[in-house]
Design a protein around this motif. Structure first.
Motif, PDB file in Angstrom:
ATOM      1  N   GLN A   1      10.899  57.191  23.405  1.00  0.00           N
ATOM      2  CA  GLN A   1      12.224  56.644  23.703  1.00  0.00           C
ATOM      3  C   GLN A   1      12.562  56.789  25.188  1.00  0.00           C
ATOM      4  O   GLN A   1      13.166  55.892  25.787  1.00  0.00           O
ATOM      5  N   LEU A   2      12.165  57.903  25.796  1.00  0.00           N
ATOM      6  CA  LEU A   2      12.401  58.096  27.232  1.00  0.00           C
ATOM      7  C   LEU A   2      11.612  57.082  28.054  1.00  0.00           C
ATOM      8  O   LEU A   2      12.112  56.560  29.056  1.00  0.00           O
ATOM      9  N   SER A   3      10.382  56.807  27.627  1.00  0.00           N
ATOM     10  CA  SER A   3       9.583  55.803  28.341  1.00  0.00           C
ATOM     11  C   SER A   3      10.264  54.439  28.262  1.00  0.00           C
ATOM     12  O   SER A   3      10.335  53.705  29.259  1.00  0.00           O
ATOM     13  N   GLU A   4      10.779  54.088  27.087  1.00  0.00           N
ATOM     14  CA  GLU A   4      11.496  52.820  26.947  1.00  0.00           C
ATOM     15  C   GLU A   4      12.761  52.795  27.800  1.00  0.00           C
ATOM     16  O   GLU A   4      13.132  51.753  28.349  1.00  0.00           O
ATOM     17  N   LEU A   5      13.425  53.949  27.903  1.00  0.00           N
ATOM     18  CA  LEU A   5      14.635  54.025  28.723  1.00  0.00           C
ATOM     19  C   LEU A   5      14.315  53.707  30.179  1.00  0.00           C
ATOM     20  O   LEU A   5      15.032  52.927  30.829  1.00  0.00           O
ATOM     21  N   ILE A   6      13.231  54.278  30.692  1.00  0.00           N
ATOM     22  CA  ILE A   6      12.847  54.023  32.086  1.00  0.00           C
ATOM     23  C   ILE A   6      12.529  52.539  32.276  1.00  0.00           C
ATOM     24  O   ILE A   6      12.982  51.914  33.242  1.00  0.00           O
ATOM     25  N   ARG A   7      11.769  51.956  31.340  1.00  0.00           N
ATOM     26  CA  ARG A   7      11.404  50.542  31.479  1.00  0.00           C
ATOM     27  C   ARG A   7      12.607  49.619  31.307  1.00  0.00           C
ATOM     28  O   ARG A   7      12.673  48.551  31.906  1.00  0.00           O
ATOM     29  N   SER A   8      13.582  50.038  30.469  1.00  0.00           N
ATOM     30  CA  SER A   8      14.777  49.220  30.287  1.00  0.00           C
ATOM     31  C   SER A   8      15.609  49.185  31.564  1.00  0.00           C
ATOM     32  O   SER A   8      16.182  48.158  31.917  1.00  0.00           O
TER      33      SER A   8
ATOM     34  N   ARG B   1       5.967  49.943  35.817  1.00  0.00           N
ATOM     35  CA  ARG B   1       4.919  49.910  34.796  1.00  0.00           C
ATOM     36  C   ARG B   1       3.854  50.968  35.007  1.00  0.00           C
ATOM     37  O   ARG B   1       2.996  51.175  34.153  1.00  0.00           O
ATOM     38  N   ASP B   2       3.885  51.645  36.134  1.00  0.00           N
ATOM     39  CA  ASP B   2       2.887  52.661  36.435  1.00  0.00           C
ATOM     40  C   ASP B   2       3.158  53.908  35.598  1.00  0.00           C
ATOM     41  O   ASP B   2       4.263  54.461  35.625  1.00  0.00           O
ATOM     42  N   SER B   3       2.174  54.355  34.845  1.00  0.00           N
ATOM     43  CA  SER B   3       2.376  55.467  33.916  1.00  0.00           C
ATOM     44  C   SER B   3       2.753  56.758  34.641  1.00  0.00           C
ATOM     45  O   SER B   3       3.585  57.533  34.159  1.00  0.00           O
ATOM     46  N   THR B   4       2.159  56.980  35.804  1.00  0.00           N
ATOM     47  CA  THR B   4       2.481  58.186  36.576  1.00  0.00           C
ATOM     48  C   THR B   4       3.933  58.159  37.031  1.00  0.00           C
ATOM     49  O   THR B   4       4.655  59.171  36.955  1.00  0.00           O
ATOM     50  N   GLU B   5       4.369  56.997  37.502  1.00  0.00           N
ATOM     51  CA  GLU B   5       5.751  56.855  37.943  1.00  0.00           C
ATOM     52  C   GLU B   5       6.724  57.011  36.774  1.00  0.00           C
ATOM     53  O   GLU B   5       7.778  57.638  36.908  1.00  0.00           O
ATOM     54  N   ILE B   6       6.365  56.463  35.615  1.00  0.00           N
ATOM     55  CA  ILE B   6       7.224  56.594  34.438  1.00  0.00           C
ATOM     56  C   ILE B   6       7.368  58.057  34.048  1.00  0.00           C
ATOM     57  O   ILE B   6       8.470  58.532  33.731  1.00  0.00           O
ATOM     58  N   GLU B   7       6.265  58.806  34.074  1.00  0.00           N
ATOM     59  CA  GLU B   7       6.323  60.228  33.733  1.00  0.00           C
ATOM     60  C   GLU B   7       7.212  60.983  34.713  1.00  0.00           C
ATOM     61  O   GLU B   7       7.975  61.876  34.313  1.00  0.00           O
TER      62      GLU B   7
END
Length: 601
Positions: A280-287, A293-299
């Motif tokens: 859900q946190l990953s979706e929050l960042i993308r929303s 889209r970079d996984s490191t940046e999302i983390e």
């Protein structure tokens, strides 16, 4: 850092059941006996014994490699509630025990103890000991421990084993203990200092502990010789609670909610735990940032969002008592931002916020159920009042989205449950007796607040008329779907306060005029209300068969679903101030699907 991924299957339960504890004690004693190395754990008759009062009130963890396999390992975690019986307290004596904690700046009430780590010989090289030790430490961290204490043997390097988890031996506490036939030392662990080499594993198991705790011990079912469930087993099983409909939201950062969450997990009532907060946190960042889209940046952004909190502390845990599910979700605003993110382009965020500020009343939860679920899904309204006197029955299953386990549940209760499972942050008020003279005023203007829009989907003539009288007096718009030929009725009393009820089809009718109608008079009134000349041939034919060959008028799931969609479209337009005039509109699927309507040659 060590991160074991052993496929251990763990049963976790809070000790209270004497039968379960007897098997646990036999398992422990047999392993501790260790082929005669510790004779104190074997009775003269050859049985094994390890009876301790500390078992009652402690957490017990039993590990297997397969669901139906034998127990291969065990560990116990004791909380401060049984601190007066801790092994380490008995070993040191109360005065020295409390003095040791005081020198470490730790309160007795914040100290947990783990003990009785035992593993079958064949599983010791598979990492089960590390896994169980990490699990007990992780569970203590989850339950709010500031420190952990325990006794450790030294003969086989158990003290060095515990040091790998951030424990340290306390000077001056080592001495020989006859029962264990070796030197024993007190080990101490401060939670704030981490869990040493196995910190990652402890952190992972800390987050997994709620699910293990919820599963509880496996139930035992009695069976007849034929293999079928015995009637005696059914006799002791309670039926579902048909009245409960409100979830409980718990924020683990709040001390009171934390205690309630811990008590809930320990109660044995939780059947399932659903925790997808990481996703859900990953979706929050993308929303918020669709280009990210970079996984490191999302983390990295997720860590910023957590702001130092652990995953399990963030957001809300929602307890649904009717299904015994505990679900972890984002905080309200973030939850709704993600949940309605795919609305954007059709309903943008400022419009979404306006819709969530509205309160909607729905009377009649058959067709109204479809409207209510459509509204909840689309985010049309953040607060609701639901009214229906009827219970969900088997014949409703041809058009209502529900399960057979919900038969007998009031339709307002059923709808509220379904809506809360879409958005646990909704504000819902229900009226299980339907709309009556006693509660009609409260439905419109009482309770948590006045409604902004009425969806009327009931079959009772008095309610249909009385509800519109109130709506007109309060200048509220009314929307109704008739579940025949896609007929949608819109009455904009908010814009036309002198508009006749039901477009004047019934003349200057008043609710008092329809309070005591005969069944035939009700049928005639409804026919006039829906305009008998425009209804479908199938519905027209059914009225003459009511009570003879038909138990009620026909309705299909496709028509009910269409009604929910039409009500949703009208409601959204009205509440956002978009064009939606009073009138009667048809979305007749027979006509829409006729060959001449095709746009393909």
């Amino acid at each position: 850092m060590t991160d074991l991924t052993n496929p251990w299957i763990v049963t976790a339960f809070l000790g209270a059941d004497a039968c379960l504890l007897d098997s646990v004690r036999e398992l422990r004693a047999r392993i501790l006996f260790d082929r005669g190395r510790r004779p104190a754990f074997r009775r003269a008759d050859g049985s094994h014994a390890d009876d301790q009062d500390l078992d009652f009130g402690a957490w017990h963890f039993i590990a297997r490699q397969h669901p139906d396999g034998p127990p291969l390992g065990y560990i116990r975690l004791s909380t401060p509630t049984t601190g007066d019986r801790f092994q380490s307290r008995a070993y040191l004596g109360t005065e020295r025990y409390e003095e040791l904690l005081a020198t470490q700046g730790i309160d007795v009430a914040d100290t947990f103890e783990h003990s009785r780590l035992v593993v079958e010989h064949r599983s010791r090289k598979l990492g089960l000991g590390q896994y169980l030790n990490a699990l007990a430490i992780g569970a203590a961290h989850h339950l709010g421990a500031h420190a952990m204490i325990g006794t450790s043997g030294t003969k086989d390097g158990q003290d060095r084993f515990h040091e790998q988890f951030g424990f340290r031996s306390m000077p001056g506490t080592r001495r020989y203990v006859e029962q264990y036939t070796e030197d024993v030392v007190i080990m101490f662990h401060r939670v704030a200092e981490g869990a040493g080499r196995h910190h990652d594993l402890v952190s992972r198991l800390r987050d997994e502990f709620p699910a293990m705790a919820a599963a509880g011990p496996s139930p035992l079912l009695s069976e007849e010789p034929s293999g079928r469930l015995a009637p005696t087993a059914l006799a002791g099983v309670s039926g579902p609670d048909r009245d409960v409909w409100q979830p409980t939201l718990l924020a683990p950062r709040d001390p009171t909610d934390f205690q309630a969450l811990t008590a809930l997990l320990a109660s044995g009532e939780v059947r399932e735990v659903h925790d997808t907060i990481d996703e859900q946190l990953s979706e929050l960042i993308r929303s918020r940032e669709p280009s990210c889209r970079d996984s490191t940046e999302i983390e990295a952004r997720k860590r910023e969002q957590l702001a130092g909190l652990t995953m399990w502390e963030y957001g809300s845990w929602v307890w649904y008592p009717w299904s015994q599910r505990l679900v972890h979700v984002l905080p309200r605003d973030e939850y709704r931002l993600v949940r309605t993110d795919r609305n954007r382009g059709k309903v943008d965020r400022p419009e979404q916020r306006r819709l969530l500020g509205k309160r909607i009343g729905i009377i009649g939860l058959s067709v109204g159920n479809s409207a209510a679920l459509t509204f909840a899904l689309e985010g049309i309204g953040g607060a609701y009042k639901l009214a229906d006197f009827d219970d969900f029955s088997l014949s409703n299953l041809n058009r209502l989205r529900a399960g057979i386990h919900e038969l007998g549940v009031n339709k307002a209760v059923l709808s509220a449950r379904q809506m809360f499972e879409i958005d646990p942050y909704l504000d819902i008020e229900i009226h299980r007796g339907g709309l009556t003279e006693d509660n009609i005023e409260a439905f419109f203007v009482g309770g948590q607040g006045s409604i902004d829009l009425l969806i009327e989907e009931c079959d009772t003539p008095w309610v249909k008329v009385a509800a519109r009288e109130y709506a007109r007096d309060l200048r509220l718009p009314v929307v109704m779907d008739c579940n025949d030929r896609g007929m949608l009725d819109v009455e904009r009393f908010d814009l036309e306060p002198d508009r006749p009820l039901l477009h004047g089809l019934l003349g200057d009718i008043k609710s008092v005029d329809v309070a005591d109608l005969t069944p035939q008079e009700k049928v005639e009134l409804i026919l006039a209300m829906v305009d008998a000349d425009r209804i479908s041939p199938e519905l027209a034919a059914s009225f003459g068969e009511l009570g003879r060959t038909l138990s009620s008028w026909p309705q299909l799931a496709s028509g009910v679903a269409l009604g929910g969609a039409l009500c949703g479209e009208a409601a959204r337009r009205i509440l956002l101030g978009l064009p939606c005039a009073s009138g009667r509109f048809y979305t007749d699927l027979d006509r829409q699907l006729s060959p001449e309507r095709s746009t393909v040659t």
